[in-house]
Enzyme design. Structure first.
Site, PDB file in Angstrom:
ATOM      1  N   LEU A  64       0.469  -2.387 -10.376  1.00 40.78           N
ATOM      2  CA  LEU A  64       0.515  -3.429  -9.361  1.00 40.78           C
ATOM      3  C   LEU A  64       1.855  -4.155  -9.370  1.00 40.78           C
ATOM      4  CD1 LEU A  64      -2.799  -4.752 -10.769  1.00 40.78           C
ATOM      5  CD2 LEU A  64      -2.672  -3.640  -8.555  1.00 40.78           C
ATOM      6  N   CYS A  65       2.305  -4.510  -8.192  1.00 44.05           N
ATOM      7  CA  CYS A  65       3.459  -5.400  -8.044  1.00 44.05           C
ATOM      8  C   CYS A  65       3.198  -6.230  -6.797  1.00 44.05           C
ATOM      9  CB  CYS A  65       4.777  -4.631  -7.996  1.00 44.05           C
ATOM     10  SG  CYS A  65       5.065  -3.594  -6.547  1.00 44.05           S
ATOM     11  N   GLY A  66       4.208  -6.848  -6.251  1.00 44.71           N
ATOM     12  CA  GLY A  66       4.007  -7.682  -5.062  1.00 44.71           C
ATOM     13  C   GLY A  66       3.481  -6.902  -3.878  1.00 44.71           C
ATOM     14  N   GLY A  68       3.225  -3.183  -4.053  1.00 37.36           N
ATOM     15  CA  GLY A  68       2.740  -1.870  -4.495  1.00 37.36           C
ATOM     16  C   GLY A  68       3.750  -0.772  -4.206  1.00 37.36           C
ATOM     17  N   ALA A 108      -0.237  -7.131  -4.857  1.00 38.26           N
ATOM     18  CA  ALA A 108      -1.003  -8.371  -4.964  1.00 38.26           C
ATOM     19  C   ALA A 108      -0.761  -9.307  -3.787  1.00 38.26           C
ATOM     20  CB  ALA A 108      -0.670  -9.080  -6.270  1.00 38.26           C
TER      21      ALA A 108
END
Length: 163
Positions: A64-66, A68, A108
């Site tokens: 996950l990151c800001g 994706g 996210a």
């Protein structure tokens, strides 16, 4: 199933939510970080999870990151890894069913926790059906070809011989 999970600081809270969700399943979860909201570079986490999957330390991964996107690009740089961005149930299922993706990625800032749980559940509840095996094999073959060509170039540049 042994699962690798990780995030950058932008997705730390969602990663923790997904870990809690997976705690009630039969899956063993290995957390590759980050472990707080302190700044972390997403490629580092993505590379570590891709390597763990490549080495058989985990069967599948969730990164996950800001958005994706960044972690998806980074994980796909690791030889033999197929990572897919999935923000809906259908994409998560197809990532595994059609593409045999070892990793799904999510953002996210794009997806909420309840939908993310449904995406994870959909991804983990399907197995590769080999329906698109011919297409996946083409991807693998091109990657192998590219790696072999670059290996030969690297060896040639170091004045070593290649058999």
């Amino acid at each position: 199933m042994k699962l690798a999970i990780g995030s950058d600081n932008n997705a730390f809270k969602l990663k923790e939510t997904i870990k809690e969700f997976l705690a009630d399943t039969e899956h063993e979860v290995i957390d590759f970080g980050c472990h707080s909201k302190d700044a972390v570079d997403y490629p580092d986490v993505a590379f570590e999870i891709a390597q763990a999957i490549s080495e058989g330390k985990a069967e599948r991964g969730i990164i996950l990151c800001g958005t994706g996107i960044g972690v998806c690009i980074a994980a796909n740089k690791y030889p033999g890894i197929r990572a897919a961005l999935a923000h809906d149930v259908y994409s998560a299922e197809r990532a595994q069913l059609s593409n045999n993706a070892q990793i799904i990625t999510m953002g996210a800032q794009i997806i909420g926790p309840e939908v993310a749980k449904k995406v994870v559940k959909a991804y983990l509840n399907v197995e590769w059906a080999e329906g698109s095996k011919r297409k996946v094999d083409k991807i693998i073959e091109k990657e192998q070809e590219f790696l072999a060509e670059n290996y030969k170039e690297a060896v040639a540049g170091s004045n070593c011989s290649v058999n």
